[in-house]
Design a protein around this motif. Structure first.
Motif, PDB file in Angstrom:
ATOM      1  N   ALA A 248       3.671  78.157 -19.014  1.00  0.00           N
ATOM      2  CA  ALA A 248       2.395  77.789 -19.624  1.00  0.00           C
ATOM      3  C   ALA A 248       1.278  77.764 -18.597  1.00  0.00           C
ATOM      4  CB  ALA A 248       2.516  76.429 -20.301  1.00  0.00           C
ATOM      5  N   GLY A 249       1.539  77.225 -17.418  1.00  0.00           N
ATOM      6  CA  GLY A 249       0.521  77.176 -16.379  1.00  0.00           C
ATOM      7  C   GLY A 249       0.088  78.555 -15.916  1.00  0.00           C
ATOM      8  N   LYS A 250       1.064  79.448 -15.739  1.00  0.00           N
ATOM      9  CA  LYS A 250       0.740  80.807 -15.313  1.00  0.00           C
ATOM     10  C   LYS A 250      -0.075  81.544 -16.370  1.00  0.00           C
ATOM     11  CE  LYS A 250       4.393  81.842 -11.973  1.00  0.00           C
ATOM     12  NZ  LYS A 250       3.437  82.282 -10.941  1.00  0.00           N
ATOM     13  N   VAL A 251       0.330  81.422 -17.635  1.00  0.00           N
ATOM     14  CA  VAL A 251      -0.385  82.115 -18.710  1.00  0.00           C
ATOM     15  C   VAL A 251      -1.791  81.562 -18.862  1.00  0.00           C
ATOM     16  CG1 VAL A 251      -0.445  82.506 -21.206  1.00  0.00           C
ATOM     17  CG2 VAL A 251       1.695  82.793 -19.960  1.00  0.00           C
ATOM     18  N   LEU A 252      -1.927  80.236 -18.889  1.00  0.00           N
ATOM     19  CA  LEU A 252      -3.239  79.630 -19.071  1.00  0.00           C
ATOM     20  C   LEU A 252      -4.146  79.878 -17.866  1.00  0.00           C
ATOM     21  CD1 LEU A 252      -2.261  76.222 -20.718  1.00  0.00           C
ATOM     22  CD2 LEU A 252      -3.245  78.236 -21.826  1.00  0.00           C
ATOM     23  N   GLY A 253      -3.587  79.836 -16.673  1.00  0.00           N
ATOM     24  CA  GLY A 253      -4.390  80.095 -15.488  1.00  0.00           C
ATOM     25  C   GLY A 253      -4.959  81.500 -15.469  1.00  0.00           C
ATOM     26  N   ASN A 254      -4.105  82.482 -15.750  1.00  0.00           N
ATOM     27  CA  ASN A 254      -4.577  83.869 -15.772  1.00  0.00           C
ATOM     28  C   ASN A 254      -5.508  84.129 -16.945  1.00  0.00           C
ATOM     29  OD1 ASN A 254      -3.122  85.857 -13.668  1.00  0.00           O
ATOM     30  ND2 ASN A 254      -1.734  84.172 -14.172  1.00  0.00           N
ATOM     31  N   THR A 255      -5.267  83.452 -18.074  1.00  0.00           N
ATOM     32  CA  THR A 255      -6.168  83.591 -19.215  1.00  0.00           C
ATOM     33  C   THR A 255      -7.549  83.049 -18.880  1.00  0.00           C
ATOM     34  OG1 THR A 255      -4.325  83.399 -20.778  1.00  0.00           O
ATOM     35  CG2 THR A 255      -6.534  83.002 -21.636  1.00  0.00           C
ATOM     36  N   ALA A 256      -7.592  81.892 -18.217  1.00  0.00           N
ATOM     37  CA  ALA A 256      -8.883  81.314 -17.818  1.00  0.00           C
ATOM     38  C   ALA A 256      -9.633  82.252 -16.877  1.00  0.00           C
ATOM     39  CB  ALA A 256      -8.660  79.958 -17.158  1.00  0.00           C
ATOM     40  N   LEU A 257      -8.929  82.831 -15.913  1.00  0.00           N
ATOM     41  CA  LEU A 257      -9.572  83.758 -14.982  1.00  0.00           C
ATOM     42  C   LEU A 257     -10.078  85.005 -15.698  1.00  0.00           C
ATOM     43  CD1 LEU A 257      -7.040  83.481 -12.041  1.00  0.00           C
ATOM     44  CD2 LEU A 257      -9.448  82.827 -11.945  1.00  0.00           C
ATOM     45  N   ALA A 258      -9.276  85.527 -16.614  1.00  0.00           N
ATOM     46  CA  ALA A 258      -9.674  86.727 -17.350  1.00  0.00           C
ATOM     47  C   ALA A 258     -10.902  86.456 -18.214  1.00  0.00           C
ATOM     48  CB  ALA A 258      -8.514  87.218 -18.211  1.00  0.00           C
ATOM     49  N   VAL A 259     -10.934  85.296 -18.871  1.00  0.00           N
ATOM     50  CA  VAL A 259     -12.077  84.959 -19.723  1.00  0.00           C
ATOM     51  C   VAL A 259     -13.333  84.759 -18.880  1.00  0.00           C
ATOM     52  CG1 VAL A 259     -13.014  83.224 -21.284  1.00  0.00           C
ATOM     53  CG2 VAL A 259     -10.675  84.014 -21.580  1.00  0.00           C
ATOM     54  N   ILE A 260     -13.200  84.081 -17.738  1.00  0.00           N
ATOM     55  CA  ILE A 260     -14.353  83.889 -16.849  1.00  0.00           C
ATOM     56  C   ILE A 260     -14.908  85.234 -16.400  1.00  0.00           C
ATOM     57  CG2 ILE A 260     -15.061  83.052 -14.580  1.00  0.00           C
ATOM     58  CD1 ILE A 260     -13.091  80.726 -14.965  1.00  0.00           C
ATOM     59  N   GLN A 261     -14.014  86.106 -15.971  1.00  0.00           N
ATOM     60  CA  GLN A 261     -14.453  87.425 -15.523  1.00  0.00           C
ATOM     61  C   GLN A 261     -15.089  88.207 -16.672  1.00  0.00           C
ATOM     62  OE1 GLN A 261     -11.621  90.687 -14.264  1.00  0.00           O
ATOM     63  NE2 GLN A 261     -12.292  90.027 -12.227  1.00  0.00           N
ATOM     64  N   LEU A 262     -14.485  88.117 -17.858  1.00  0.00           N
ATOM     65  CA  LEU A 262     -15.033  88.813 -19.022  1.00  0.00           C
ATOM     66  C   LEU A 262     -16.433  88.305 -19.358  1.00  0.00           C
ATOM     67  CD1 LEU A 262     -14.548  90.703 -21.529  1.00  0.00           C
ATOM     68  CD2 LEU A 262     -13.767  88.655 -22.716  1.00  0.00           C
ATOM     69  N   LEU A 263     -16.625  86.989 -19.330  1.00  0.00           N
ATOM     70  CA  LEU A 263     -17.936  86.417 -19.629  1.00  0.00           C
ATOM     71  C   LEU A 263     -18.984  86.899 -18.629  1.00  0.00           C
ATOM     72  CD1 LEU A 263     -16.978  82.744 -20.573  1.00  0.00           C
ATOM     73  CD2 LEU A 263     -17.759  84.556 -22.116  1.00  0.00           C
ATOM     74  N   VAL A 264     -18.599  86.996 -17.354  1.00  0.00           N
ATOM     75  CA  VAL A 264     -19.535  87.500 -16.344  1.00  0.00           C
ATOM     76  C   VAL A 264     -19.965  88.921 -16.684  1.00  0.00           C
ATOM     77  CG1 VAL A 264     -19.776  88.174 -13.920  1.00  0.00           C
ATOM     78  CG2 VAL A 264     -18.685  86.007 -14.509  1.00  0.00           C
ATOM     79  N   TYR A 265     -19.000  89.769 -17.017  1.00  0.00           N
ATOM     80  CA  TYR A 265     -19.321  91.161 -17.351  1.00  0.00           C
ATOM     81  C   TYR A 265     -20.202  91.248 -18.591  1.00  0.00           C
ATOM     82  CZ  TYR A 265     -15.508  92.320 -14.113  1.00  0.00           C
ATOM     83  OH  TYR A 265     -14.698  92.437 -13.016  1.00  0.00           O
TER      84      TYR A 265
END
Length: 417
Positions: A248-265
């Motif tokens: 759960a930690g790995k999935v949520l951590g990578n999801t948070a990073l992906a969403v942050i990066q997506l929002l920036v783009y």
């Protein structure tokens, strides 16, 4: 002689200060669930990684540069010189005057020359981009060695209009009368025709961003699982926290990073778009963009869990290609399906997880979607993500601690706890 009782700083368990983070700095961390600790570790380790920051910055510069270049191209005026001999001077002047009406980015300047030899010399010396002269059956535009695209388009349009006007005057009518009833317009059964071009371009961006994020973060997630498994660190972690919390930690951590990066783009893209001639579409794109983020979140969680499973099935880095092949094929289907599907096939795919994660946002962009369709598609995608997480958690938990070779799906599913 009296003796003083030594003072102690021990707090009773019922003392409110015992639960105050200011008096016990480590208290809040120890009380945190294990999955949150893993999530923080994933986010902090990646967000401070130079390669991650440089990659994100590079994509931001690329997006901003692409939008800026297109804006510059739209505003840039193409200045061309048209050579004209005495027998074509009148037509060349008409082209010079009418050019802004045909293409406001093309400015034509007429260069009058005495004869054919002077016109050819002007072309060879780069004094002129083209030479207009009459022929037996019309007009000809001669250039030095290459096609003059913008000049050619303007010349064709103006010459055609001018000749039609002259011919119509000879027979006692007008060009408008001759062309009455010949206008062809376009329309769509679904959506707004005015937004069709922009919707298609933004839809491609949505599909590409989802594919890019799922592939990059997915591969990194699977690789980190393999590294921990191969170095036997995972055995120490599994002895301290439940394996499902690690997943759960790995999935949520990578999801948070992906969403942050997506929002920036997305923010960079929308802000950049507001400085172009398409700025009027920015408000209309806000709603579809919000829907895309919601679909991205549900779809990415499902795929991230599958990437973690692909990593747990491998015992070495070399095994990842084999264990991740089905997942890679699924992502390719999503990518090309999101780009190529249309009509009834697109409508059906917009409700089929996980393809709906990229297809439904494209339909929303095009317009003509009933209010309940995105809700139904998102609900089905969320249900798919929940099932994927449940199945993936079982496979991950049973395959993670198995070493000695690649683990098959059947072995992982049937393995003992």
């Amino acid at each position: 002689m009296s003796t003083d009782t030594p003072r102690t700083d021990t707090l009773r368990t019922d003392d409110p200060r015992a639960r105050d983070p200011r008096t016990d700095p480590g208290h809040d961390r120890r009380d945190e669930p294990a999955w949150l600790l893993v999530t923080r570790r994933e986010v902090v380790s990646r967000i401070t990684d130079k390669s991650f920051l440089l990659g994100t910055a590079f994509m931001v510069v690329l997006i901003a540069g692409f939008i800026g270049f297109n804006a510059w191209q739209e505003e840039r005026t193409d200045s061309v010189t048209l050579a004209a001999t005495p027998d074509s001077a009148a037509m060349a002047t008409a082209i010079e005057d009418a050019a802004p009406e045909v293409d406001d980015n093309v400015a034509v300047t007429v260069l009058e020359v005495d004869d054919r030899a002077a016109a050819e010399a002007a072309l060879r010396d780069d004094e002129a981009d083209g030479w207009l002269h009459p022929t037996d059956d019309g007009w000809q535009l001669t250039s030095e060695s290459s096609e003059q695209g913008s000049l050619t388009d303007v010349v064709r349009a103006v010459v055609q209009q001018q000749v039609l006007t002259d011919n119509a005057a000879e027979v006692g009518t007008t060009v408008d009368a001759l062309q009455a009833g010949s206008t062809v317009t376009t329309d769509f059964l679904r959506g707004d025709a005015e937004r069709a071009g922009v919707a298609e371009a933004v839809g491609f961006v949505f599909v590409f961003l989802f594919y890019f994020a799922a592939l990059v973060f997915g591969m990194q997630l699977a690789s980190s699982v393999i590294e921990e498994k191969q170095s036997r660190i995972v055995e120490i972690i599994a002895a301290a926290i439940p394996v499902r919390h690690l997943l759960a930690g790995k999935v949520l951590g990578n999801t948070a990073l992906a969403v942050i990066q997506l929002l920036v783009y997305l923010v960079v893209g929308l802000v950049g778009l507001s400085f172009t001639s398409y700025k009027s579409y920015v408000p209309a794109l806000s709603g579809p963009t919000a829907w895309f983020i919601a679909f991205f979140l549900a779809g990415f969680i499902a795929l991230a869990c599958l990437w973690a499973v692909a990593g747990s099935l491998a015992s070495r880095t070399e095994d990842l290609q084999a264990t991740s092949t089905p997942l890679t094929m699924l992502m390719l289907v999503m990518f090309f399906g999101g780009l190529s599907l249309d009509g009834r096939g697109q409508v059906i795919a917009s409700f089929v997880p996980p393809v709906s994660a990229v297809v439904m946002p494209k339909r929303i962009l095009a317009g003509g979607v009933e209010w309940w369709e995105p809700l139904l598609a998102l609900g089905l995608l969320a249900a798919f993500a929940a099932v994927t997480v449940w199945v993936g958690e079982r496979l991950y938990r049973r395959a993670l601690l198995q070493t000695g070779g690649r683990v098959s799906l059947r072995q992982a599913w049937s393995a003992a706890e």
